[in-house]
Write a protein that holds these residues in place. Structure first.
Motif, PDB file in Angstrom:
ATOM      1  N   ALA A  19      44.986  56.672  48.861  1.00 15.95           N
ATOM      2  CA  ALA A  19      45.585  58.002  48.992  1.00 15.95           C
ATOM      3  C   ALA A  19      46.254  58.154  50.354  1.00 15.95           C
ATOM      4  CB  ALA A  19      44.533  59.082  48.781  1.00 15.95           C
ATOM      5  N   ALA A  20      45.588  57.703  51.424  1.00 18.66           N
ATOM      6  CA  ALA A  20      46.168  57.798  52.766  1.00 18.66           C
ATOM      7  C   ALA A  20      47.451  56.982  52.856  1.00 18.66           C
ATOM      8  CB  ALA A  20      45.160  57.319  53.804  1.00 18.66           C
ATOM      9  N   PHE A  21      47.442  55.782  52.274  1.00 19.02           N
ATOM     10  CA  PHE A  21      48.634  54.938  52.278  1.00 19.02           C
ATOM     11  C   PHE A  21      49.781  55.608  51.525  1.00 19.02           C
ATOM     12  CE2 PHE A  21      51.142  51.684  50.011  1.00 19.02           C
ATOM     13  CZ  PHE A  21      51.778  51.118  51.106  1.00 19.02           C
ATOM     14  N   LEU A  22      49.493  56.165  50.360  1.00 27.28           N
ATOM     15  CA  LEU A  22      50.542  56.809  49.565  1.00 27.28           C
ATOM     16  C   LEU A  22      51.094  58.053  50.257  1.00 27.28           C
ATOM     17  CD1 LEU A  22      49.103  56.386  45.956  1.00 27.28           C
ATOM     18  CD2 LEU A  22      50.965  55.104  47.047  1.00 27.28           C
ATOM     19  N   VAL A  23      50.229  58.839  50.875  1.00 24.75           N
ATOM     20  CA  VAL A  23      50.687  60.027  51.609  1.00 24.75           C
ATOM     21  C   VAL A  23      51.604  59.598  52.753  1.00 24.75           C
ATOM     22  CG1 VAL A  23      49.922  61.878  53.162  1.00 24.75           C
ATOM     23  CG2 VAL A  23      48.783  61.543  50.963  1.00 24.75           C
ATOM     24  N   TRP A  24      51.201  58.561  53.494  1.00 27.14           N
ATOM     25  CA  TRP A  24      52.030  58.090  54.613  1.00 27.14           C
ATOM     26  C   TRP A  24      53.377  57.574  54.113  1.00 27.14           C
ATOM     27  CZ3 TRP A  24      51.574  59.238  59.479  1.00 27.14           C
ATOM     28  CH2 TRP A  24      52.362  58.570  60.416  1.00 27.14           C
ATOM     29  N   LEU A  60      49.293  49.115  58.893  1.00 27.29           N
ATOM     30  CA  LEU A  60      47.844  49.216  59.080  1.00 27.29           C
ATOM     31  C   LEU A  60      47.163  49.778  57.834  1.00 27.29           C
ATOM     32  CD1 LEU A  60      45.315  48.994  60.831  1.00 27.29           C
ATOM     33  CD2 LEU A  60      45.833  51.280  61.694  1.00 27.29           C
ATOM     34  N   LEU A  61      47.727  50.833  57.266  1.00 24.50           N
ATOM     35  CA  LEU A  61      47.150  51.414  56.049  1.00 24.50           C
ATOM     36  C   LEU A  61      47.242  50.436  54.884  1.00 24.50           C
ATOM     37  CD1 LEU A  61      48.461  55.068  56.386  1.00 24.50           C
ATOM     38  CD2 LEU A  61      46.110  54.282  56.684  1.00 24.50           C
ATOM     39  N   LEU A  80      56.200  41.578  54.901  1.00 24.52           N
ATOM     40  CA  LEU A  80      57.283  41.551  53.911  1.00 24.52           C
ATOM     41  C   LEU A  80      57.377  42.876  53.147  1.00 24.52           C
ATOM     42  CD1 LEU A  80      59.502  39.982  52.425  1.00 24.52           C
ATOM     43  CD2 LEU A  80      57.733  39.216  50.823  1.00 24.52           C
ATOM     44  N   ILE A  81      56.245  43.393  52.678  1.00 23.11           N
ATOM     45  CA  ILE A  81      56.242  44.679  51.957  1.00 23.11           C
ATOM     46  C   ILE A  81      56.773  45.787  52.850  1.00 23.11           C
ATOM     47  CG2 ILE A  81      54.750  46.460  50.946  1.00 23.11           C
ATOM     48  CD1 ILE A  81      52.987  44.135  49.892  1.00 23.11           C
ATOM     49  N   THR A  82      56.355  45.781  54.117  1.00 25.68           N
ATOM     50  CA  THR A  82      56.822  46.802  55.056  1.00 25.68           C
ATOM     51  C   THR A  82      58.324  46.702  55.268  1.00 25.68           C
ATOM     52  OG1 THR A  82      54.674  46.730  56.167  1.00 25.68           O
ATOM     53  CG2 THR A  82      56.482  47.752  57.370  1.00 25.68           C
ATOM     54  N   PHE A  83      58.826  45.477  55.421  1.00 23.76           N
ATOM     55  CA  PHE A  83      60.264  45.306  55.602  1.00 23.76           C
ATOM     56  C   PHE A  83      61.038  45.763  54.368  1.00 23.76           C
ATOM     57  CE2 PHE A  83      64.118  42.755  54.988  1.00 23.76           C
ATOM     58  CZ  PHE A  83      64.849  43.232  56.062  1.00 23.76           C
ATOM     59  N   VAL A  84      60.581  45.368  53.188  1.00 28.28           N
ATOM     60  CA  VAL A  84      61.283  45.742  51.954  1.00 28.28           C
ATOM     61  C   VAL A  84      61.296  47.262  51.785  1.00 28.28           C
ATOM     62  CG1 VAL A  84      61.169  45.620  49.419  1.00 28.28           C
ATOM     63  CG2 VAL A  84      60.919  43.543  50.786  1.00 28.28           C
ATOM     64  N   TYR A  85      60.167  47.909  52.046  1.00 30.62           N
ATOM     65  CA  TYR A  85      60.121  49.374  51.930  1.00 30.62           C
ATOM     66  C   TYR A  85      61.052  50.012  52.969  1.00 30.62           C
ATOM     67  CZ  TYR A  85      58.539  54.181  51.767  1.00 30.62           C
ATOM     68  OH  TYR A  85      58.514  55.552  51.653  1.00 30.62           O
ATOM     69  N   LEU A 108      63.816  47.700  63.488  1.00 30.25           N
ATOM     70  CA  LEU A 108      62.695  48.420  64.097  1.00 30.25           C
ATOM     71  C   LEU A 108      61.549  48.583  63.097  1.00 30.25           C
ATOM     72  CD1 LEU A 108      64.575  51.223  66.070  1.00 30.25           C
ATOM     73  CD2 LEU A 108      63.448  49.190  67.005  1.00 30.25           C
ATOM     74  N   ASN A 109      61.897  48.843  61.837  1.00 28.25           N
ATOM     75  CA  ASN A 109      60.879  48.948  60.796  1.00 28.25           C
ATOM     76  C   ASN A 109      60.135  47.618  60.653  1.00 28.25           C
ATOM     77  OD1 ASN A 109      62.033  51.462  60.420  1.00 28.25           O
ATOM     78  ND2 ASN A 109      63.074  50.923  58.540  1.00 28.25           N
ATOM     79  N   LEU A 110      60.871  46.526  60.711  1.00 25.04           N
ATOM     80  CA  LEU A 110      60.260  45.201  60.618  1.00 25.04           C
ATOM     81  C   LEU A 110      59.324  44.950  61.803  1.00 25.04           C
ATOM     82  CD1 LEU A 110      59.984  42.398  59.348  1.00 25.04           C
ATOM     83  CD2 LEU A 110      62.037  41.726  60.610  1.00 25.04           C
ATOM     84  N   ILE A 111      59.760  45.323  62.988  1.00 23.95           N
ATOM     85  CA  ILE A 111      58.905  45.164  64.173  1.00 23.95           C
ATOM     86  C   ILE A 111      57.622  45.970  64.009  1.00 23.95           C
ATOM     87  CG2 ILE A 111      58.716  45.722  66.636  1.00 23.95           C
ATOM     88  CD1 ILE A 111      61.757  45.012  66.799  1.00 23.95           C
ATOM     89  N   GLY A 112      57.765  47.201  63.523  1.00 20.81           N
ATOM     90  CA  GLY A 112      56.580  48.021  63.275  1.00 20.81           C
ATOM     91  C   GLY A 112      55.645  47.366  62.272  1.00 20.81           C
ATOM     92  N   GLY A 113      56.207  46.820  61.194  1.00 22.25           N
ATOM     93  CA  GLY A 113      55.397  46.162  60.181  1.00 22.25           C
ATOM     94  C   GLY A 113      54.749  44.889  60.681  1.00 22.25           C
ATOM     95  N   ALA A 114      55.415  44.204  61.593  1.00 19.11           N
ATOM     96  CA  ALA A 114      54.878  42.947  62.119  1.00 19.11           C
ATOM     97  C   ALA A 114      53.779  43.168  63.147  1.00 19.11           C
ATOM     98  CB  ALA A 114      56.005  42.120  62.724  1.00 19.11           C
ATOM     99  N   THR A 115      53.630  44.375  63.644  1.00 21.85           N
ATOM    100  CA  THR A 115      52.601  44.620  64.662  1.00 21.85           C
ATOM    101  C   THR A 115      51.203  44.296  64.153  1.00 21.85           C
ATOM    102  OG1 THR A 115      52.488  46.963  64.075  1.00 21.85           O
ATOM    103  CG2 THR A 115      53.868  46.372  65.959  1.00 21.85           C
TER     104      THR A 115
END
Length: 127
Positions: A19-24, A60-61, A80-85, A108-115
């Motif tokens: 639920a937290a992941f979907l809300v975010w 993280l979520l 990969l999922i973070t980058f695609v989204y 920037l989204n990719l960098i965030g996802g790679a953290t």
């Protein structure tokens, strides 16, 4: 009997993580597609922080949801999922007259996802 209660508690916690992941995920989509006044702030330090922070939390979520699964290459999968989204959200902005696509924002989204992968050695995430 204790085992059954423990399993129910695990299921409830898992549902909470999803639920937290979907809300975010929905919040990112909302803030990425809404009209903003005064033109875009692409490239500003504020925009950089917003993108990296939003997708770091997303990753993280997603990690919390997937960490107990049998996904191979968990951190690469999350990145990969973070980058695609993130790329999908940026691509969606192409059709919005008040927004525009930015490859820089996608990176920037990719960098965030790679953290999550970068911080893995720093924080020990136990299963």
């Amino acid at each position: 009997m204790k085992q059954r209660g423990y399993t129910q508690m695990q299921n409830k916690f898992f549902k909470t993580k999803i639920a937290a992941f979907l809300v975010w995920t929905v919040l990112i989509l909302y803030f990425s597609t809404r009209k903003v006044g005064g033109g875009g702030a692409a490239g500003t330090s504020n925009a950089v922080f917003e993108h990296v922070f939003a997708y770091s939390v997303f990753a993280l979520l997603l990690f919390l949801v997937l960490k107990d699964s049998k996904v191979n290459y968990l951190y690469a999968t999350i990145t990969l999922i973070t980058f695609v989204y993130g790329f999908g959200v940026e691509a969606l902005q192409i059709i919005l007259p008040w927004r525009n696509f930015s490859f820089f924002d996608s990176m920037l989204n990719l960098i965030g996802g790679a953290t999550i992968s970068i911080l893995k050695p720093v924080f020990i995430f136990k299963k």
